[in-house]
Design a protein around this motif. Structure first.
Motif, PDB file in Angstrom:
ATOM      1  N   ARG A 118       0.834  -1.215   0.000  1.00 13.90           N
ATOM      2  CA  ARG A 118       0.000   0.000   0.000  1.00 13.90           C
ATOM      3  C   ARG A 118       0.862   1.256   0.000  1.00 13.90           C
ATOM      4  NH1 ARG A 118      -4.146   0.432   4.378  1.00 13.90           N
ATOM      5  NH2 ARG A 118      -2.338   0.030   5.638  1.00 13.90           N
ATOM      6  N   ILE A 119       1.954   1.220   0.742  1.00 19.59           N
ATOM      7  CA  ILE A 119       2.847   2.381   0.796  1.00 19.59           C
ATOM      8  C   ILE A 119       3.497   2.614  -0.565  1.00 19.59           C
ATOM      9  CG2 ILE A 119       4.938   3.316   1.839  1.00 19.59           C
ATOM     10  CD1 ILE A 119       4.096   1.682   4.409  1.00 19.59           C
ATOM     11  N   TYR A 120       3.968   1.544  -1.201  1.00 14.81           N
ATOM     12  CA  TYR A 120       4.554   1.688  -2.538  1.00 14.81           C
ATOM     13  C   TYR A 120       3.545   2.269  -3.523  1.00 14.81           C
ATOM     14  CZ  TYR A 120       8.844  -0.944  -1.461  1.00 14.81           C
ATOM     15  OH  TYR A 120      10.055  -1.356  -0.960  1.00 14.81           O
ATOM     16  N   LEU A 121       2.311   1.793  -3.468  1.00 15.04           N
ATOM     17  CA  LEU A 121       1.296   2.315  -4.377  1.00 15.04           C
ATOM     18  C   LEU A 121       1.030   3.794  -4.105  1.00 15.04           C
ATOM     19  CD1 LEU A 121      -0.577   1.658  -6.721  1.00 15.04           C
ATOM     20  CD2 LEU A 121      -2.321   1.007  -5.042  1.00 15.04           C
ATOM     21  N   SER A 122       1.002   4.163  -2.838  1.00 17.37           N
ATOM     22  CA  SER A 122       0.805   5.563  -2.485  1.00 17.37           C
ATOM     23  C   SER A 122       1.970   6.421  -2.980  1.00 17.37           C
ATOM     24  CB  SER A 122       0.638   5.707  -0.977  1.00 17.37           C
ATOM     25  OG  SER A 122       0.192   6.988  -0.652  1.00 17.37           O
ATOM     26  N   LEU A 123       3.185   5.903  -2.866  1.00 18.64           N
ATOM     27  CA  LEU A 123       4.346   6.618  -3.421  1.00 18.64           C
ATOM     28  C   LEU A 123       4.179   6.792  -4.928  1.00 18.64           C
ATOM     29  CD1 LEU A 123       7.271   5.012  -1.419  1.00 18.64           C
ATOM     30  CD2 LEU A 123       6.834   7.468  -1.620  1.00 18.64           C
ATOM     31  N   GLY A 124       3.747   5.734  -5.595  1.00 23.69           N
ATOM     32  CA  GLY A 124       3.502   5.826  -7.034  1.00 23.69           C
ATOM     33  C   GLY A 124       2.496   6.909  -7.364  1.00 23.69           C
ATOM     34  N   SER A 131       4.037  14.467 -11.731  1.00 20.15           N
ATOM     35  CA  SER A 131       4.419  14.222 -13.131  1.00 20.15           C
ATOM     36  C   SER A 131       5.802  13.584 -13.259  1.00 20.15           C
ATOM     37  CB  SER A 131       4.357  15.514 -13.953  1.00 20.15           C
ATOM     38  OG  SER A 131       3.060  16.042 -13.930  1.00 20.15           O
ATOM     39  N   GLN A 132       6.189  12.805 -12.277  1.00 18.41           N
ATOM     40  CA  GLN A 132       7.455  12.070 -12.306  1.00 18.41           C
ATOM     41  C   GLN A 132       7.123  10.607 -12.609  1.00 18.41           C
ATOM     42  OE1 GLN A 132       9.859  12.880  -8.817  1.00 18.41           O
ATOM     43  NE2 GLN A 132       9.365  15.073  -8.904  1.00 18.41           N
ATOM     44  N   TYR A 133       6.825  10.359 -13.869  1.00 18.62           N
ATOM     45  CA  TYR A 133       6.263   9.075 -14.281  1.00 18.62           C
ATOM     46  C   TYR A 133       7.199   7.877 -14.146  1.00 18.62           C
ATOM     47  CZ  TYR A 133       2.708  12.309 -15.799  1.00 18.62           C
ATOM     48  OH  TYR A 133       1.774  13.293 -15.807  1.00 18.62           O
ATOM     49  N   PRO A 134       8.489   7.991 -14.443  1.00 19.93           N
ATOM     50  CA  PRO A 134       9.358   6.813 -14.232  1.00 19.93           C
ATOM     51  C   PRO A 134       9.380   6.361 -12.764  1.00 19.93           C
ATOM     52  CG  PRO A 134      10.438   8.387 -15.676  1.00 19.93           C
ATOM     53  CD  PRO A 134       9.211   9.066 -15.139  1.00 19.93           C
ATOM     54  N   GLU A 135       9.451   7.330 -11.846  1.00 19.43           N
ATOM     55  CA  GLU A 135       9.434   7.009 -10.414  1.00 19.43           C
ATOM     56  C   GLU A 135       8.081   6.411 -10.036  1.00 19.43           C
ATOM     57  OE1 GLU A 135      11.812   6.891  -7.419  1.00 19.43           O
ATOM     58  OE2 GLU A 135      12.666   7.174  -9.365  1.00 19.43           O
ATOM     59  N   ALA A 136       7.014   6.968 -10.594  1.00 23.15           N
ATOM     60  CA  ALA A 136       5.671   6.452 -10.311  1.00 23.15           C
ATOM     61  C   ALA A 136       5.555   4.991 -10.742  1.00 23.15           C
ATOM     62  CB  ALA A 136       4.622   7.300 -11.023  1.00 23.15           C
ATOM     63  N   LEU A 137       6.038   4.684 -11.928  1.00 28.48           N
ATOM     64  CA  LEU A 137       5.997   3.297 -12.414  1.00 28.48           C
ATOM     65  C   LEU A 137       6.828   2.372 -11.532  1.00 28.48           C
ATOM     66  CD1 LEU A 137       6.176   3.650 -16.294  1.00 28.48           C
ATOM     67  CD2 LEU A 137       4.359   2.579 -14.954  1.00 28.48           C
ATOM     68  N   ASN A 138       7.993   2.832 -11.130  1.00 24.69           N
ATOM     69  CA  ASN A 138       8.869   2.033 -10.277  1.00 24.69           C
ATOM     70  C   ASN A 138       8.130   1.592  -9.007  1.00 24.69           C
ATOM     71  OD1 ASN A 138      11.286   0.922  -9.110  1.00 24.69           O
ATOM     72  ND2 ASN A 138      11.549   2.846  -8.005  1.00 24.69           N
ATOM     73  N   TYR A 139       7.507   2.541  -8.309  1.00 19.14           N
ATOM     74  CA  TYR A 139       6.826   2.206  -7.058  1.00 19.14           C
ATOM     75  C   TYR A 139       5.543   1.416  -7.290  1.00 19.14           C
ATOM     76  CZ  TYR A 139      10.170   4.881  -4.405  1.00 19.14           C
ATOM     77  OH  TYR A 139      11.337   5.319  -3.822  1.00 19.14           O
ATOM     78  N   THR A 140       4.845   1.721  -8.356  1.00 18.50           N
ATOM     79  CA  THR A 140       3.622   0.971  -8.661  1.00 18.50           C
ATOM     80  C   THR A 140       3.960  -0.492  -8.959  1.00 18.50           C
ATOM     81  OG1 THR A 140       2.572   2.987  -9.483  1.00 18.50           O
ATOM     82  CG2 THR A 140       1.573   0.897 -10.125  1.00 18.50           C
ATOM     83  N   PHE A 141       5.039  -0.732  -9.701  1.00 15.85           N
ATOM     84  CA  PHE A 141       5.453  -2.113  -9.986  1.00 15.85           C
ATOM     85  C   PHE A 141       5.931  -2.832  -8.723  1.00 15.85           C
ATOM     86  CE2 PHE A 141       6.070  -0.925 -14.639  1.00 15.85           C
ATOM     87  CZ  PHE A 141       4.912  -1.585 -15.033  1.00 15.85           C
ATOM     88  N   ILE A 156      -3.870  -6.283  -6.460  1.00 12.02           N
ATOM     89  CA  ILE A 156      -3.342  -6.350  -7.827  1.00 12.02           C
ATOM     90  C   ILE A 156      -4.155  -5.442  -8.722  1.00 12.02           C
ATOM     91  CG2 ILE A 156      -3.097  -7.853  -9.856  1.00 12.02           C
ATOM     92  CD1 ILE A 156      -2.442 -10.150  -7.831  1.00 12.02           C
ATOM     93  N   ALA A 157      -5.475  -5.496  -8.579  1.00 20.38           N
ATOM     94  CA  ALA A 157      -6.346  -4.652  -9.394  1.00 20.38           C
ATOM     95  C   ALA A 157      -6.077  -3.164  -9.120  1.00 20.38           C
ATOM     96  CB  ALA A 157      -7.807  -4.977  -9.115  1.00 20.38           C
ATOM     97  N   LYS A 158      -5.835  -2.814  -7.884  1.00 20.32           N
ATOM     98  CA  LYS A 158      -5.541  -1.416  -7.542  1.00 20.32           C
ATOM     99  C   LYS A 158      -4.221  -0.962  -8.146  1.00 20.32           C
ATOM    100  CE  LYS A 158      -8.104  -1.289  -3.213  1.00 20.32           C
ATOM    101  NZ  LYS A 158      -8.007  -1.216  -1.756  1.00 20.32           N
ATOM    102  N   ALA A 159      -3.242  -1.861  -8.177  1.00 19.70           N
ATOM    103  CA  ALA A 159      -1.924  -1.511  -8.709  1.00 19.70           C
ATOM    104  C   ALA A 159      -1.930  -1.399 -10.232  1.00 19.70           C
ATOM    105  CB  ALA A 159      -0.884  -2.537  -8.275  1.00 19.70           C
ATOM    106  N   LEU A 160      -2.897  -2.044 -10.867  1.00 24.31           N
ATOM    107  CA  LEU A 160      -2.977  -1.963 -12.319  1.00 24.31           C
ATOM    108  C   LEU A 160      -3.703  -0.702 -12.685  1.00 24.31           C
ATOM    109  CD1 LEU A 160      -3.829  -5.652 -13.192  1.00 24.31           C
ATOM    110  CD2 LEU A 160      -1.631  -4.517 -13.410  1.00 24.31           C
TER     111      LEU A 160
END
Length: 160
Positions: A118-124, A131-141, A156-160
């Motif tokens: 949940r914390i990683y997703l929130s960071l994403g 608008s820092q999309y590479p960092e957002a993708l990193n944490y979302t993944f 999983i559905a929330k992260a997608l």
């Protein structure tokens, strides 16, 4: 005896993740009578979670109070969850840099994989808002990977 009865009646409400505004008001009225323990931390977390979108000042107040009590109790789960809710308050008020800082602190304390996800997703989400999309993708993944490991289909559905 009366305090025990009150706590017994409120326990189902406190255990529920999201309180209605009426339930939050009821818990707020009982909060001063509660013993400084993990149940009180959980109550303040739930209050903050429930009211922060409608009243960010109160949301901050209860998340910070929960964090302070969790630290006093040395309750790691409560510290991490309080930081996560504090992060949500920063997100609701568009203070994304502060949300990121709180999330990074929460990650240091997080032992539970679901909390970490949940914390990683929130960071994403914070990085998306900046608008820092590479960092957002990193944490979302990172969130997605943990959710897959623990078999959390909803996560999983929330992260997608």
């Amino acid at each position: 005896m009366r305090n025990w009865l009150t706590l017994l009646l409120l326990f189902p409400v406190l255990a529920w993740a999201q309180l209605s505004m009426e339930q939050a008001d009821s818990v707020i009225r009982v909060l001063p009578k509660m013993k400084d323990d993990t149940l009180k931390v959980q109550a303040m977390i739930n209050i903050s979670r429930s009211i922060s979108m409608a009243d960010s000042t109160a949301g901050f107040k209860y998340s910070r109070s929960a964090l302070a009590l969790a630290k006093k109790l040395k309750w790691n789960w409560g510290i991490t969850e309080s930081q996560y809710i504090l992060n949500a308050n920063y997100m609701y008020t568009a203070q994304f840099e502060k949300a990121i800082a709180v999330c990074n602190e929460a990650l240091k304390n997080a032992k539970d994989k679901k909390q970490k996800a949940r914390i990683y997703l929130s960071l994403g989400n914070s990085y998306i808002n900046l608008s820092q999309y590479p960092e957002a993708l990193n944490y979302t993944f990172k969130s997605l990977k943990i959710r897959e490991e623990i078999g959390d289909k909803n996560g999983i559905a929330k992260a997608l």
